[in-house]
Design a protein around this motif. Structure first.
Motif, PDB file in Angstrom:
ATOM      1  N   GLN A 104       0.860  -1.184   0.000  1.00 25.27           N
ATOM      2  CA  GLN A 104       0.000   0.000   0.000  1.00 25.27           C
ATOM      3  C   GLN A 104       0.894   1.231   0.000  1.00 25.27           C
ATOM      4  N   ASN A 105       0.574   2.212  -0.834  1.00 19.78           N
ATOM      5  CA  ASN A 105       1.280   3.486  -0.858  1.00 19.78           C
ATOM      6  C   ASN A 105       0.582   4.400   0.137  1.00 19.78           C
ATOM      7  N   LEU A 106       1.275   4.755   1.213  1.00 19.53           N
ATOM      8  CA  LEU A 106       0.685   5.575   2.269  1.00 19.53           C
ATOM      9  C   LEU A 106       0.863   7.073   2.031  1.00 19.53           C
ATOM     10  N   GLY A 107       1.588   7.427   0.962  1.00 18.76           N
ATOM     11  CA  GLY A 107       1.747   8.833   0.623  1.00 18.76           C
ATOM     12  C   GLY A 107       3.138   9.363   0.936  1.00 18.76           C
ATOM     13  N   VAL A 108       3.323  10.644   0.639  1.00 15.91           N
ATOM     14  CA  VAL A 108       4.623  11.301   0.825  1.00 15.91           C
ATOM     15  C   VAL A 108       4.616  12.057   2.151  1.00 15.91           C
TER      16      VAL A 108
END
Length: 146
Positions: A104-108
């Motif tokens: 999962q990409n949790l963001g920057v």
């Protein structure tokens, strides 16, 4: 009288022997369970490293998760049995070795531990499931890519 006393002692020794065999059988089952649990955990760790290696590649990209449901740890990790896309969590499970992993990409974010100050890093949650026999282990890591 001697025959009666010896038969009682023989009966007591038989009961002690049966009890010892039951105890030994139970201990053997417990030892097998511990060994199976260890194999499952090691399998989950190996699958986790494969998932982290996939994220580490420069060409790897994944859309940022959206909403509380898709950004939460995937609940299906305790029941997953096959690779594929899960519509509830938005995770695509990939088969590897004796298990599966999902990313999962949790963001920057900025100011992540072990990342240079004010350097933006993309956080990825890698969830791995190891399955050996009837045993299952779930491990998870957060990977910062900058």
């Amino acid at each position: 009288m001697a025959l009666l006393v010896s038969l009682v002692f023989l009966l007591l020794l038989t009961l002690i022997g049966i009890s010892s065999m039951q105890s030994a059988t139970l201990q053997e089952k417990m030892a097998g369970s511990v060994a199976l649990r260890n194999q499952t955990f090691q399998s989950a760790e190996a699958v986790l490293r494969v998932g982290e290696s996939a994220v580490q590649r420069d060409s790897y990209s994944l859309p940022v998760c959206s909403g509380v449901r898709q950004c939460a740890p995937p609940a299906e990790s305790s029941v997953i049995t096959a690779a594929g896309f899960n519509t509830t969590s938005g995770v695509t499970w990939i088969a590897s070795g004796k298990g599966f992993y999902g990313v999962q990409n949790l963001g920057v974010v900025r100011n992540v531990v072990n990342v240079p100050i004010n350097t933006p890093a993309t956080l990825y949650r890698v969830t791995a499931v190891g399955i050996v026999g009837s045993s299952r282990s779930v491990v998870e890591s957060t990977y910062a890519k900058y």
